[in-house]
Design a protein around this motif. Sequence first.
Motif, PDB file in Angstrom:
ATOM      1  N   VAL A 155       0.742  -1.248  -0.160  1.00  0.00           N
ATOM      2  CA  VAL A 155      -0.189  -0.095  -0.004  1.00  0.00           C
ATOM      3  C   VAL A 155       0.950   1.111  -0.085  1.00  0.00           C
ATOM      4  O   VAL A 155       1.831   1.145   0.902  1.00  0.00           O
ATOM      5  N   LYS A 156       0.811   1.965  -0.886  1.00  0.00           N
ATOM      6  CA  LYS A 156       1.264   3.460  -1.115  1.00  0.00           C
ATOM      7  C   LYS A 156       0.380   4.461  -1.027  1.00  0.00           C
ATOM      8  O   LYS A 156      -0.536   4.589  -1.846  1.00  0.00           O
ATOM      9  N   ALA A 157       0.297   5.397   0.159  1.00  0.00           N
ATOM     10  CA  ALA A 157      -0.502   6.366   0.122  1.00  0.00           C
ATOM     11  C   ALA A 157      -0.193   7.694   0.533  1.00  0.00           C
ATOM     12  O   ALA A 157       0.866   7.869   1.229  1.00  0.00           O
ATOM     13  N   VAL A 158      -0.613   8.911  -0.067  1.00  0.00           N
ATOM     14  CA  VAL A 158       0.040  10.224   0.250  1.00  0.00           C
ATOM     15  C   VAL A 158      -0.820  10.713   1.425  1.00  0.00           C
ATOM     16  O   VAL A 158      -0.195  11.149   2.308  1.00  0.00           O
ATOM     17  N   SER A 159      -1.952  10.752   1.537  1.00  0.00           N
ATOM     18  CA  SER A 159      -2.679  11.252   2.473  1.00  0.00           C
ATOM     19  C   SER A 159      -3.960  10.339   2.968  1.00  0.00           C
ATOM     20  O   SER A 159      -4.802  10.197   2.154  1.00  0.00           O
ATOM     21  N   GLY A 160      -3.742   9.842   4.006  1.00  0.00           N
ATOM     22  CA  GLY A 160      -4.950   8.738   4.678  1.00  0.00           C
ATOM     23  C   GLY A 160      -4.702   7.798   5.291  1.00  0.00           C
ATOM     24  O   GLY A 160      -3.419   7.270   5.395  1.00  0.00           O
ATOM     25  N   ALA A 161      -5.401   7.184   6.364  1.00  0.00           N
ATOM     26  CA  ALA A 161      -5.038   6.107   7.276  1.00  0.00           C
ATOM     27  C   ALA A 161      -4.968   4.818   6.564  1.00  0.00           C
ATOM     28  O   ALA A 161      -5.809   4.809   5.550  1.00  0.00           O
ATOM     29  N   ILE A 162      -4.087   4.065   6.990  1.00  0.00           N
ATOM     30  CA  ILE A 162      -3.995   2.502   6.461  1.00  0.00           C
ATOM     31  C   ILE A 162      -4.357   1.828   7.561  1.00  0.00           C
ATOM     32  O   ILE A 162      -3.576   1.824   8.665  1.00  0.00           O
ATOM     33  N   THR A 163      -5.104   0.864   7.668  1.00  0.00           N
ATOM     34  CA  THR A 163      -5.681  -0.051   8.537  1.00  0.00           C
ATOM     35  C   THR A 163      -5.686  -1.508   7.966  1.00  0.00           C
ATOM     36  O   THR A 163      -6.205  -1.889   6.761  1.00  0.00           O
ATOM     37  N   VAL A 164      -4.650  -2.508   8.667  1.00  0.00           N
ATOM     38  CA  VAL A 164      -4.611  -3.790   8.304  1.00  0.00           C
ATOM     39  C   VAL A 164      -5.322  -4.558   9.556  1.00  0.00           C
ATOM     40  O   VAL A 164      -4.861  -4.522  10.332  1.00  0.00           O
ATOM     41  N   MET A 165      -6.296  -5.432   9.059  1.00  0.00           N
ATOM     42  CA  MET A 165      -7.083  -6.150  10.360  1.00  0.00           C
ATOM     43  C   MET A 165      -6.899  -7.742   9.833  1.00  0.00           C
ATOM     44  O   MET A 165      -7.234  -8.124   8.735  1.00  0.00           O
ATOM     45  N   ALA A 166      -6.459  -8.392  10.959  1.00  0.00           N
ATOM     46  CA  ALA A 166      -6.369  -9.836  10.686  1.00  0.00           C
ATOM     47  C   ALA A 166      -5.292 -10.321   9.503  1.00  0.00           C
ATOM     48  O   ALA A 166      -5.782 -11.177   8.763  1.00  0.00           O
ATOM     49  N   GLY A 167      -4.047  -9.539   9.481  1.00  0.00           N
ATOM     50  CA  GLY A 167      -3.327  -9.613   8.417  1.00  0.00           C
ATOM     51  C   GLY A 167      -2.356 -11.068   8.808  1.00  0.00           C
ATOM     52  O   GLY A 167      -2.267 -11.075  10.081  1.00  0.00           O
ATOM     53  N   ALA A 168      -2.425 -11.871   7.947  1.00  0.00           N
ATOM     54  CA  ALA A 168      -1.341 -13.127   8.033  1.00  0.00           C
ATOM     55  C   ALA A 168      -1.064 -13.599   6.665  1.00  0.00           C
ATOM     56  O   ALA A 168      -1.514 -13.165   5.643  1.00  0.00           O
ATOM     57  N   GLY A 169       0.060 -14.198   6.920  1.00  0.00           N
ATOM     58  CA  GLY A 169       0.505 -15.132   5.495  1.00  0.00           C
ATOM     59  C   GLY A 169       1.709 -14.158   4.771  1.00  0.00           C
ATOM     60  O   GLY A 169       2.810 -14.411   5.141  1.00  0.00           O
ATOM     61  N   GLY A 170       1.210 -13.530   3.829  1.00  0.00           N
ATOM     62  CA  GLY A 170       2.171 -12.786   3.144  1.00  0.00           C
ATOM     63  C   GLY A 170       2.872 -11.629   3.552  1.00  0.00           C
ATOM     64  O   GLY A 170       2.481 -11.144   4.732  1.00  0.00           O
ATOM     65  N   ALA A 171       3.825 -11.200   2.858  1.00  0.00           N
ATOM     66  CA  ALA A 171       4.578  -9.791   3.515  1.00  0.00           C
ATOM     67  C   ALA A 171       3.708  -8.889   3.218  1.00  0.00           C
ATOM     68  O   ALA A 171       2.683  -8.531   2.476  1.00  0.00           O
ATOM     69  N   ILE A 172       3.832  -7.706   4.104  1.00  0.00           N
ATOM     70  CA  ILE A 172       3.378  -6.478   4.165  1.00  0.00           C
ATOM     71  C   ILE A 172       4.189  -5.318   3.994  1.00  0.00           C
ATOM     72  O   ILE A 172       5.398  -5.217   4.903  1.00  0.00           O
ATOM     73  N   SER A 182      -2.069   1.394  11.166  1.00  0.00           N
ATOM     74  CA  SER A 182      -2.456   0.718  12.160  1.00  0.00           C
ATOM     75  C   SER A 182      -2.621  -0.881  11.418  1.00  0.00           C
ATOM     76  O   SER A 182      -3.289  -1.057  10.573  1.00  0.00           O
ATOM     77  N   VAL A 183      -1.975  -1.960  12.323  1.00  0.00           N
ATOM     78  CA  VAL A 183      -1.706  -3.463  11.710  1.00  0.00           C
ATOM     79  C   VAL A 183      -2.204  -4.436  12.881  1.00  0.00           C
ATOM     80  O   VAL A 183      -1.693  -4.112  14.076  1.00  0.00           O
ATOM     81  N   ASP A 184      -2.989  -5.019  12.601  1.00  0.00           N
ATOM     82  CA  ASP A 184      -3.289  -6.160  13.554  1.00  0.00           C
ATOM     83  C   ASP A 184      -3.248  -7.634  13.042  1.00  0.00           C
ATOM     84  O   ASP A 184      -3.622  -7.852  11.970  1.00  0.00           O
ATOM     85  N   LEU A 185      -2.120  -8.214  13.539  1.00  0.00           N
ATOM     86  CA  LEU A 185      -1.602  -9.372  12.971  1.00  0.00           C
ATOM     87  C   LEU A 185      -2.230 -10.751  13.607  1.00  0.00           C
ATOM     88  O   LEU A 185      -2.399 -10.724  14.728  1.00  0.00           O
ATOM     89  N   GLU A 186      -2.392 -11.714  12.731  1.00  0.00           N
ATOM     90  CA  GLU A 186      -2.535 -13.215  13.437  1.00  0.00           C
ATOM     91  C   GLU A 186      -1.701 -14.123  12.851  1.00  0.00           C
ATOM     92  O   GLU A 186      -1.153 -13.828  11.923  1.00  0.00           O
ATOM     93  N   ASP A 187      -1.883 -15.327  13.308  1.00  0.00           N
ATOM     94  CA  ASP A 187      -0.922 -16.577  13.005  1.00  0.00           C
ATOM     95  C   ASP A 187      -1.174 -16.975  11.821  1.00  0.00           C
ATOM     96  O   ASP A 187      -2.879 -17.186  11.667  1.00  0.00           O
ATOM     97  N   PRO A 188      -0.385 -17.685  10.823  1.00  0.00           N
ATOM     98  CA  PRO A 188       0.900 -17.123  10.833  1.00  0.00           C
ATOM     99  C   PRO A 188       1.207 -15.899  10.591  1.00  0.00           C
ATOM    100  O   PRO A 188       0.732 -15.216   9.759  1.00  0.00           O
ATOM    101  N   VAL A 189       2.069 -15.317  11.331  1.00  0.00           N
ATOM    102  CA  VAL A 189       2.322 -13.850  11.038  1.00  0.00           C
ATOM    103  C   VAL A 189       3.057 -13.751  10.009  1.00  0.00           C
ATOM    104  O   VAL A 189       3.855 -14.713   9.464  1.00  0.00           O
ATOM    105  N   PRO A 190       2.906 -12.534   9.005  1.00  0.00           N
ATOM    106  CA  PRO A 190       3.880 -12.518   7.853  1.00  0.00           C
ATOM    107  C   PRO A 190       5.091 -12.689   8.188  1.00  0.00           C
ATOM    108  O   PRO A 190       5.764 -12.056   9.130  1.00  0.00           O
TER     109      PRO A 190
END
Length: 337
Positions: A155-172, A182-190
């Motif tokens: 994700v690439k943003a100039v102005s704006g909030a970035i929220t990741v919920m239940a992120g898992a698996g791939g690279a972030i 804001s990033v909330d990670l689950e198993d398996p973590v990236p």
Amino acid sequence: MPESWTLQQSDKVALGAGVRSLRLVALAGRVNLIGTDGPATLEVSRISGPPLYVERSDDGALVVRHGEYGKPPQLLRWLLGGGRTEVDLSLALPPDAVLDVKVLSGPVVVSNFHEGVSVKGATGEVTLAGVHGSARVTTVSGAITAEQVTGDLTVKAVSGAITVMAGAGGAIDLTAVSGAISVDLEDPVPSTVKLQCVSGAMTVRLPHDPDMSVDLGTGNGRAVSAFPQVRASGTRGSQKLAGTIGGGRATLVGKTLSGAVTLLRRSADADEDPWDLMFDDVPPDRTPTTPAPQDRATQDRAPQDQIPENQITDAGGTAPDGNGATPDNGENSEDAR
């Protein structure tokens, strides 16, 4: 054989089975893309300006165009208010379709797709939900939310909030010029989580017992960690969180020039509210209390080894109870005055 449609009003079109990819271009409006079994369908609920052009080739490539996104004359006319060019549409496509979406202004929602997703825009919110392939979002202004994205996420943003919920698996990989991350990670973590921000706070919550190496910093802000293995250090202006949790097989790195950095720990209780960000396993008691004078005296006389080991402190050495008392060389703080 190839098929094409021209829509000038609200309508619903059956696109048939076998759609393998989508290229969608629109100047403004609302776009909803849903991955579902069955034949592909297009529903247009509102349209103004030029017609909507739809083309489908023999190899399953679907093209949807409304306005000329990349042509300066029409784009300039739209920016100056020379005419409304908007479309609200929903597309139901096979979950394995590859998506390439460009919407200059307006919200975009993408849900339940298993292959590559690319979304580009200037203004408008972008929401990804249940995307299990690689996903890439680029925008100038607007909030970006990614929920249950298990593939690589950029994700690439100039102005704006970035929220990741239940992120898992791939690279972030998240980058924002102005806006909170804001990033909330689950198993398996990236395997890799990379955060970059010029002006905005960064908040990350990890599973209760992750295997992760942490290196987070802020040029001007407060750094707080809920993990005793991750220590805060630095001055009151420039602070850093660094340490290894478990085996450290995954990597979390991030830097903001201005804004607080907070590392949270998910509760060990599997039945907790998944979006209730907590510092520890016990919900804090927010009922205001005033200890009796003798209690304060007892607290003042308490030896250092009675301070709970899971007490959270920041690099400024301030304890959560606000009394400013911290042990020398505390487990998770460094007082650099």
